[in-house]
Design an enzyme around this catalytic site. Sequence first.
Site, PDB file in Angstrom:
ATOM      1  CG  ASP A 190     109.288  51.055  97.705  1.00 11.23           C
ATOM      2  OD1 ASP A 190     108.764  50.682  96.635  1.00 11.23           O
ATOM      3  OD2 ASP A 190     110.189  51.886  97.753  1.00 11.23           O
ATOM      4  CG  HIS A 191     103.850  49.961  94.628  1.00 10.88           C
ATOM      5  ND1 HIS A 191     104.149  51.293  94.650  1.00 10.88           N
ATOM      6  CD2 HIS A 191     103.729  49.638  93.320  1.00 10.88           C
ATOM      7  CE1 HIS A 191     104.214  51.744  93.417  1.00 10.88           C
ATOM      8  NE2 HIS A 191     103.949  50.767  92.580  1.00 10.88           N
ATOM      9  CG  HIS A 254     108.960  53.435  93.875  1.00 14.67           C
ATOM     10  ND1 HIS A 254     108.476  52.824  95.007  1.00 14.67           N
ATOM     11  CD2 HIS A 254     107.939  54.203  93.421  1.00 14.67           C
ATOM     12  CE1 HIS A 254     107.234  53.201  95.213  1.00 14.67           C
ATOM     13  NE2 HIS A 254     106.879  54.046  94.270  1.00 14.67           N
TER      14      HIS A 254
END
Length: 509
Positions: A190-191, A254
């Site tokens: 999950d950047h 996010h």
Amino acid sequence: MSETTIVGESRVNDPVTIVIFGASGDLTHRKLIPALYIAYAKGLLPSAFTIVGFARRDYDDAIFRGMMADSVKEFSRIPTDDETVAHFVEHIHYHKGDISSPATYAELKEKFREEGVYPENRLYYLSIMPSLFETAVDLLKKSGLIAVPGGTHWTRVVIEKPFGKDLESAVALNAGLLRHLDESQIYRIDHYLGKETVQNILSFRFANTIFEPIFNRSFVDHIQITAAETVGMEGARGGYYDENGAIRDMVTNHLLELLCLVAMEPPGDLSAKAVRNEKLKILTAAKLDIRRDISDAVCRGQYGAAVGEDGSQIKGYLEEDRIDPHSQTETFAALRLKIDNWRWAGVPIFLRTGKRMAKKATEISVQFKVPPLQLFQHVECEGDVCDITHIKPNTLIFRIQPDEGIFLKVGTKRPGMRFVVEDVKMDFSYSGTWDKALPEAYERLLLDTLHGDSTLFTRSDEVEAEWRVVQPILDNLDKLEPHTYPPNGWGAPEADHLFHGTGGQWRNE
Ligand code: BG6
């Protein structure tokens, strides 16, 4: 200092072969290869490393190296020099093949036999369609290309979201991956968790003593998390987006991850297990705050068409490329949640995200309660109209991007003869404090995978818990038709009603 912080900056010792599946894609060009280059230029990669680009296109090593050199020069966050780029791309090879074909894996295995070129620790980065994750892992396993956990050499597999389309498919995907891999070998990216400002949420909360005692239902009125974007469906995004929409694309991962970090209990230590256990507790306790109807807790929107200030036509979502003209997919979503635990009981949590909004801004705002007695209300007049002005509540804002920083809004006396209290900002900004540009999320996350540190990656039970939070929305889409909203604003105005009964409102700043 925490171990995680040190790990991210230290050199990787284990020799490694990094195989990027889907190497002709955008992510490889824009993010992965530039991030690996930066790690290389800073001396953080091991002395023996090889990168293999795996895709269907008819390239060879030389062509692919040329393309990767161009990607580095175009997208590297740090200045590049030709000599370093040339040395870096010498570590890159190309493997042409079809992800679904067993023969491709036999050829890859054969390639790996070349003496001294392909170290036996393997990082497989699956930058491919999610429907192919299981196929790739299955064929890697059948070809003997996955090491047993705890053996002499390691295998790690990185996968990109979406991790499923709903709870059921996420459970099935996890089960499919876990048939061939141990959980410790899977790195779900999950950047957002790789962003410097996101990691700072935990440091800020747990490295200071002044805020933590007031981070609870006694002092906090509500929490808002916003991830607003100005972009629409640029590039070829439409196909993917129309299948998913804002809830699957942004909320389920996010935004819920941001919520975990701002709401979780302090972990006993900073190990991956302790941090992820605490996050899981929040996800298990978080629920849609449905009072009478699901629409009390959820609002979906879709951007409409408009004419820009310069007279240009701004396309509505339904007119965008690769979008079904009758699509009911949302480009904006707002949610009201509650967290059923002692710390947060009764504190409403608002999440919102959208495309084609007024500005690009991701922030978490923790709004504290107003003082019990309004000592300082005063009359403020503009023209003929006078208003009683109450003092504003304190708000702590974690500004994730852009203008990264942390701000505290406090009331202070305006200089003058009267007691007029005005809202001012005490702020810490990254740009005003450090002169270095912030590292890209992928730089940190790739190094963590090479170090075997999974703290910033999502565990299977976390992913499933995230889907459990949004599943009631997916089950009730017919009751939640998207409202059309004008581009370049703050999304669907109907989202205001989520605040009903709280006295609060969205922070549209
Ligand atoms: C991605 C989503 O995960 O995050 C995109 O798929 C979104 O739709 C992007 O635009 C936003 O990332 P960032 O880092 O620009 O906030």
